[in-house]
Design an enzyme around this catalytic site. Sequence first.
Site, PDB file in Angstrom:
ATOM      1  N   GLU A 169       0.819  -1.211   0.000  1.00  0.00           N
ATOM      2  CA  GLU A 169       0.000   0.000   0.000  1.00  0.00           C
ATOM      3  C   GLU A 169       0.849   1.256   0.000  1.00  0.00           C
ATOM      4  O   GLU A 169       1.961   1.265   0.521  1.00  0.00           O
ATOM      5  CB  GLU A 169      -0.948   0.010   1.198  1.00  0.00           C
ATOM      6  CG  GLU A 169      -0.275   0.174   2.534  1.00  0.00           C
ATOM      7  CD  GLU A 169      -1.287   0.362   3.648  1.00  0.00           C
ATOM      8  OE1 GLU A 169      -1.866   1.458   3.748  1.00  0.00           O
ATOM      9  OE2 GLU A 169      -1.486  -0.594   4.410  1.00  0.00           O
ATOM     10  N   ARG A 227      -2.436  11.102   7.159  1.00  0.00           N
ATOM     11  CA  ARG A 227      -2.280  10.438   5.869  1.00  0.00           C
ATOM     12  C   ARG A 227      -3.556  10.456   5.037  1.00  0.00           C
ATOM     13  O   ARG A 227      -3.519  10.195   3.845  1.00  0.00           O
ATOM     14  CB  ARG A 227      -1.831   8.982   6.073  1.00  0.00           C
ATOM     15  CG  ARG A 227      -0.407   8.883   6.598  1.00  0.00           C
ATOM     16  CD  ARG A 227      -0.018   7.455   6.921  1.00  0.00           C
ATOM     17  NE  ARG A 227      -0.101   6.595   5.767  1.00  0.00           N
ATOM     18  CZ  ARG A 227      -0.301   5.289   5.825  1.00  0.00           C
ATOM     19  NH1 ARG A 227      -0.475   4.697   6.986  1.00  0.00           N
ATOM     20  NH2 ARG A 227      -0.362   4.571   4.735  1.00  0.00           N
ATOM     21  N   HIS A 282     -10.472   4.742   2.244  1.00  0.00           N
ATOM     22  CA  HIS A 282      -9.712   3.906   3.173  1.00  0.00           C
ATOM     23  C   HIS A 282     -10.183   2.456   3.170  1.00  0.00           C
ATOM     24  O   HIS A 282     -10.597   1.892   4.186  1.00  0.00           O
ATOM     25  CB  HIS A 282      -9.757   4.484   4.592  1.00  0.00           C
ATOM     26  CG  HIS A 282      -8.606   4.014   5.437  1.00  0.00           C
ATOM     27  ND1 HIS A 282      -8.743   3.032   6.380  1.00  0.00           N
ATOM     28  CD2 HIS A 282      -7.311   4.384   5.458  1.00  0.00           C
ATOM     29  CE1 HIS A 282      -7.582   2.814   6.963  1.00  0.00           C
ATOM     30  NE2 HIS A 282      -6.688   3.630   6.414  1.00  0.00           N
TER      31      HIS A 282
END
Length: 152
Positions: free
Chosen positions: A106, A117, A141
């Site tokens: 990732e 982030r 996410h």
Amino acid sequence: MLSAEPFTTRLSGPSRLTSRSAAFLAGLVLGVAAHWMPVEAQARRSDPIDQPAVEAVVPLSALPVQAQVVHRRILAGGPFRYAKDGSVFGNRERLLPRQPRGHYREYTVPTPGARDRGARRIVCGGKEMRQPETCFYTEDHYSSFQRIDPRH
């Protein structure tokens, strides 16, 4: 002296544990243990037919500029902005095609104005980090993914 009674184990007092109740307790313990089994182990047990496929495809050119920059850096081997970039992605959500642990990596796609982030990521899979077989983009996410088409 041998007895024809079922196997019993004496506990303190008049309580007795029969083979039937012992089997019940063993099944209960195994059921609870299976419920708390790590997600990676459950993924290995599941049938590949149950695995979802990422059908949504997005052209690389349609992604945010920050994602395009991160994709170029992936192919160049870096540099990356965040220490966690390039770390193993476990696919715990099981939204990507099933692969052995370590297949997916990732990378953070910076979000303008975010203090952390953020939620945007690129997840790439393959044997070589600099030559991924396929990459996926998520802006939420890991709740959903789109396969990146690098040709467009």
